[in-house]
Enzyme design. Structure first.
Site, PDB file in Angstrom:
ATOM      1  N   VAL A 161       6.432  37.438  57.164  1.00 24.67           N
ATOM      2  CA  VAL A 161       5.225  37.650  56.374  1.00 24.67           C
ATOM      3  C   VAL A 161       4.755  36.326  55.782  1.00 24.67           C
ATOM      4  O   VAL A 161       5.569  35.542  55.303  1.00 24.67           O
ATOM      5  CB  VAL A 161       5.522  38.627  55.201  1.00 24.67           C
ATOM      6  CG1 VAL A 161       4.308  38.765  54.290  1.00 24.67           C
ATOM      7  CG2 VAL A 161       5.965  39.983  55.720  1.00 24.67           C
ATOM      8  N   CYS A 162       3.454  36.074  55.835  1.00 27.27           N
ATOM      9  CA  CYS A 162       2.898  34.940  55.095  1.00 27.27           C
ATOM     10  C   CYS A 162       1.594  35.396  54.455  1.00 27.27           C
ATOM     11  O   CYS A 162       1.347  36.591  54.317  1.00 27.27           O
ATOM     12  CB  CYS A 162       2.703  33.731  55.993  1.00 27.27           C
ATOM     13  SG  CYS A 162       1.438  33.965  57.237  1.00 27.27           S
ATOM     14  N   ALA A 163       0.742  34.466  54.052  1.00 28.47           N
ATOM     15  CA  ALA A 163      -0.473  34.854  53.332  1.00 28.47           C
ATOM     16  C   ALA A 163      -1.462  35.576  54.235  1.00 28.47           C
ATOM     17  O   ALA A 163      -2.012  36.616  53.879  1.00 28.47           O
ATOM     18  CB  ALA A 163      -1.123  33.634  52.695  1.00 28.47           C
ATOM     19  N   GLY A 216      -1.013  35.574  58.047  1.00 30.46           N
ATOM     20  CA  GLY A 216      -0.493  35.945  59.354  1.00 30.46           C
ATOM     21  C   GLY A 216      -0.328  34.816  60.354  1.00 30.46           C
ATOM     22  O   GLY A 216       0.157  35.040  61.462  1.00 30.46           O
ATOM     23  N   MET A 253      -0.139  39.025  53.738  1.00 33.75           N
ATOM     24  CA  MET A 253      -0.264  39.711  52.449  1.00 33.75           C
ATOM     25  C   MET A 253      -1.678  40.235  52.227  1.00 33.75           C
ATOM     26  O   MET A 253      -1.900  41.210  51.519  1.00 33.75           O
ATOM     27  CB  MET A 253       0.128  38.766  51.300  1.00 33.75           C
ATOM     28  CG  MET A 253       1.592  38.400  51.252  1.00 33.75           C
ATOM     29  SD  MET A 253       2.711  39.824  51.109  1.00 33.75           S
ATOM     30  CE  MET A 253       2.566  40.223  49.362  1.00 33.75           C
TER      31      MET A 253
END
Lengths: 379, 75
Positions: free
Chosen positions: A72-74, A76, A100
């Site tokens: 997961v990151c901010a 994708g 997110m």
């Protein structure tokens, strides 16, 4: 080969089924500490993606090969980069599409209660800990504290074969954009909020809760009683449904009380909250089920995936609701509220008052991040 | 400020600005300065955390017209 991905919806479905998931959050430490994916069966670790640039094996001793990993990151991009690395190494991994940002926009509904006369659904937005409610009776629906993704509610109402009659906001929200006026416009239902929270005339039609203390719908009587519970904002109300369920907005939570400082008058509002807790709420029975508009911690969710607690249990567990003086109470509540504010709350308030309009993209950006509306003081 | 190498990561999104930055950094000698330009707001905090945990030194950073500029001295 394409990197395996998972959508926020698919991930939420897995969480609902009780599947074990290992979240590998590859954002920087600060962003992770601020806001992350939580769930009852979620294990979460944080290794920033830039650590993988120096050492591709940096996560090896922290991830078992037989566990499903979701990176997961901010937004994708970086999570795909890490997922690709891990997949080559033989891990079961998928990257969360949209990161997110996508996670902030998924919802879940859980049936809280049903009898011959009504059903109450809790609609959960896990990323933000926002809770709203859909009450159905005899083909008519009331929606309480809806968020701005209105299709979530409209689909649920349609699934129940009902029509939206009333939309209620317990207060002017500071952490998310309300879907209330938009649902009213689309369905022809009446939108209610307190006049004292709006402090002015909004561009959308509404009925002031000050003048509509009894709201009814359905062929069977389901009474939604607005009892004024100021404290969080000067016009906060709770909705008492059939004397058994209290939709408490941001006034009482399973694990605490609403923060009184977002209007810049922490001590004054904390005193109002004291009067609410000790005068207005003290007359209510212990076996009323309190269903709030937020949760701040996954611990507040019970084994059925519902966030709610009996008023008696909340009283027992919350020091600020026991026998203390007004001065002590104000100190605890206003004092513990001196933490970070919800992201962009001043802009969100303007939007909810109808003073400002934003695009879908801007709305998404504004709502990114956790909600910080509760004050916790257990013990 | 003078830079020995300029990395233009404008228009790129995560993780590319930092991937590019690291590649450029690897080419530099200790004490040399790299300038990075990015338009990806999300990578700003990432870049600061990355520099902090390496032994490079962030000399200056600023934002102008949506472009974030960083000067980093290689450690």
């Amino acid at each position: 080969m394409a990197v395996p991905t998972i959508t926020a919806r698919q991930m939420l479905d897995k969480m609902n089924k009780g599947e074990d998931l290992l979240i590998l959050d590859v954002r920087n430490e600060e962003d992770y500490k601020d806001w992350k994916i939580e769930g009852q069966k979620i294990t979460s670790i944080n290794i920033p993606y830039f650590d993988f640039l120096d050492n591709e094996n940096v996560a090896d001793d922290q991830i078992p090969k037989d566990t499903q990993v979701v990176t997961v990151c901010a937004k994708g991009g970086s999570s795909e980069y890490v997922a690709e690395l891990l997949e080559k190494k033989g891990y079961k991994v998928a990257s969360l599409t949209g990161g997110m940002k996508a996670w902030s926009q998924v919802y879940n509904d859980v049936l809280v209660y049903q009898d011959d006369q009504m059903k109450i659904y809790q609609v959960i937005r896990p990323a933000k800990g926002c809770l709203s409610y859909v009450i159905i009776s005899e083909g008519e629906a009331a929606i309480v504290d809806p968020n701005r993704h209105i299709d979530v509610y409209l689909e649920l109402v349609e699934r129940e074969g009902a029509n939206v009659k009333h939309i209620l906001d317990s207060h002017l929200h500071a952490d998310h954009i309300s879907g209330g006026p938009a649902i009213a416009e689309k369905t022809g239902g009446e939108y209610y909020i307190t006049r004292s929270d709006l402090q002015g005339v909004p561009p959308y039609p509404y009925k002031p809760l000050e003048e509509h203390k009894h709201i009814q719908f359905g062929n069977v009587e389901v009474e939604v009683l607005a009892i004024e519970t100021p404290g969080h904002t000067p016009g906060s109300v709770s909705f008492l449904v059939n004397d058994r369920f209290m939709l408490s907005g941001d006034t009482i939570f399973v694990g605490g009380l609403g923060r009184p400082d977002l209007g810049g008058k922490a001590y004054e509002w904390a005193e109002m909250l004291y009067d609410t807790v000790f005068q207005k709420l003290s007359n209510l029975a212990d076996d009323i089920l309190v269903l709030p508009a937020h949760y701040a911690d996954i611990q507040e969710m019970n084994e059925n995936g519902i966030v709610g607690a009996l008023l008696g249990d909340i009283r027992k567990n919350n020091r600020a609701m026991q026998e203390i003086t007004k001065e002590e109470f104000t100190e605890i509540v206003a004092g513990s509220a001196q933490m970070q504010t919800p992201p962009n709350y001043e802009t969100i308030i303007e939007i909810n008052k109808g003073q400002k309009r934003v695009s879908e993209e801007e709305a998404t950006e504004l709502e990114i991040g956790p909600n910080r509306c509760a004050v916790h003081h257990h013990g | 400020m003078k830079a020995d190498v300029i990395v233009d990561a404008k228009g790129l999104s995560c993780p590319m600005p930092i991937v590019r930055a690291k590649k450029a950094m690897d080419q530099l000698e200790s004490g040399q300065v790299k300038k990075l330009e990015t338009t990806d707001q999300g990578s700003v905090r990432d870049f600061q955390s990355w520099v902090k945990q390496t032994n490079h030194e962030l000399l200056n950073h600023f934002e102008e017209g949506g472009i974030y500029t960083f000067y980093v001295k290689k450690g």
